[in-house]
Enzyme design. Structure first.
Site, PDB file in Angstrom:
ATOM      1  N   ASN A  70       0.853  -1.173   0.000  1.00 35.50           N
ATOM      2  CA  ASN A  70       0.000   0.000   0.000  1.00 35.50           C
ATOM      3  C   ASN A  70       0.897   1.233   0.000  1.00 35.50           C
ATOM      4  O   ASN A  70       1.812   1.329   0.816  1.00 35.50           O
ATOM      5  CB  ASN A  70      -0.908  -0.012   1.232  1.00 35.50           C
ATOM      6  CG  ASN A  70      -1.985   1.040   1.169  1.00 35.50           C
ATOM      7  OD1 ASN A  70      -1.723   2.192   0.870  1.00 35.50           O
ATOM      8  ND2 ASN A  70      -3.202   0.635   1.473  1.00 35.50           N
ATOM      9  N   HIS A 140      -9.689  -4.854  -3.960  1.00 32.00           N
ATOM     10  CA  HIS A 140      -8.385  -5.176  -3.398  1.00 32.00           C
ATOM     11  C   HIS A 140      -8.560  -5.568  -1.935  1.00 32.00           C
ATOM     12  O   HIS A 140      -9.339  -4.961  -1.219  1.00 32.00           O
ATOM     13  CB  HIS A 140      -7.403  -4.006  -3.544  1.00 32.00           C
ATOM     14  CG  HIS A 140      -7.932  -2.688  -3.081  1.00 32.00           C
ATOM     15  ND1 HIS A 140      -8.856  -1.966  -3.806  1.00 32.00           N
ATOM     16  CD2 HIS A 140      -7.681  -1.971  -1.964  1.00 32.00           C
ATOM     17  CE1 HIS A 140      -9.142  -0.846  -3.150  1.00 32.00           C
ATOM     18  NE2 HIS A 140      -8.438  -0.832  -2.021  1.00 32.00           N
ATOM     19  N   HIS A 142      -6.972  -5.882   1.713  1.00 28.28           N
ATOM     20  CA  HIS A 142      -5.903  -5.355   2.565  1.00 28.28           C
ATOM     21  C   HIS A 142      -5.421  -6.416   3.548  1.00 28.28           C
ATOM     22  O   HIS A 142      -6.220  -7.161   4.115  1.00 28.28           O
ATOM     23  CB  HIS A 142      -6.412  -4.163   3.378  1.00 28.28           C
ATOM     24  CG  HIS A 142      -6.693  -2.951   2.556  1.00 28.28           C
ATOM     25  ND1 HIS A 142      -5.766  -1.966   2.351  1.00 28.28           N
ATOM     26  CD2 HIS A 142      -7.804  -2.576   1.889  1.00 28.28           C
ATOM     27  CE1 HIS A 142      -6.294  -1.021   1.595  1.00 28.28           C
ATOM     28  NE2 HIS A 142      -7.536  -1.372   1.290  1.00 28.28           N
TER      29      HIS A 142
END
Length: 178
Positions: A70, A140, A142
């Site tokens: 990230n 997406h 995490h």
């Protein structure tokens, strides 16, 4: 500014009532806050696989999914499992994509534990802008490593996250162990 004896504290006269608080100045974040470093048009998750792994902060590439750090992490090692295909909703993933997202998530947890001894993890995806997705158009997952005491006054009160490791160094550690 950091000198040979550690951080340099610079006093400054000015207007206001002195208090007991110290300030951590992070002017590099202003570009992000103001939006001037926002990606070009289009989907950043679709563009990343076109770059080198190092430039894109990609840790690993699978058949239908890739793992990437990230760019604005909550903690060192905060990464995402991202399908190559531009798809927004979890229910629209193929069976193969669903399995590979899960496998990448499990593998990410093992790798992060190996290189940084994480005590726990926050894992999840925000589906839709209203749920907090920063890039809602491209799903997406995490994977955020957690350690005891990692949430101190800085993010809670100061809205600032202090990260002890540069993204390139984190990428090198995790990609090497992947």
């Amino acid at each position: 500014m950091t000198g040979p004896d550690g951080p340099e504290v610079v006093g400054q006269d000015g207007v206001g009532i002195p208090d007991a608080l110290q300030r951590l100045w992070t002017p590099h974040r202003l570009a992000y806050v103001q939006g001037s470093k926002k990606p070009d048009e289009g989907c950043p998750f679709c563009r990343l696989p076109e770059k080198s792994d190092e430039d894109a902060l990609i840790l690993a590439r699978g058949k239908t999914v890739y793992a990437v750090l990230n760019l604005y992490p909550y903690n060192p090692g905060h990464l995402m499992a991202v399908p190559y295909r531009h798809v927004a909703d979890y229910t629209d993933l193929t069976a193969e994509e669903t399995v590979e997202v899960a496998e990448f998530t499990q593998h990410a947890m093992r790798v992060i534990r190996e290189v940084s001894s994480a005590h726990g993890f926050n894992i999840g995806m925000n589906q839709g802008v209203i749920a907090g997705a920063g890039i809602a158009a491209h799903l997406h997952q995490h994977v955020v490593p957690r350690w005891g005491g990692d949430a101190n006054f800085m993010p809670v009160i100061g809205h600032t996250k202090v990260l002890p490791q540069l993204l390139g160094e984190t990428r090198q550690l995790l990609a090497g162990a992947w």
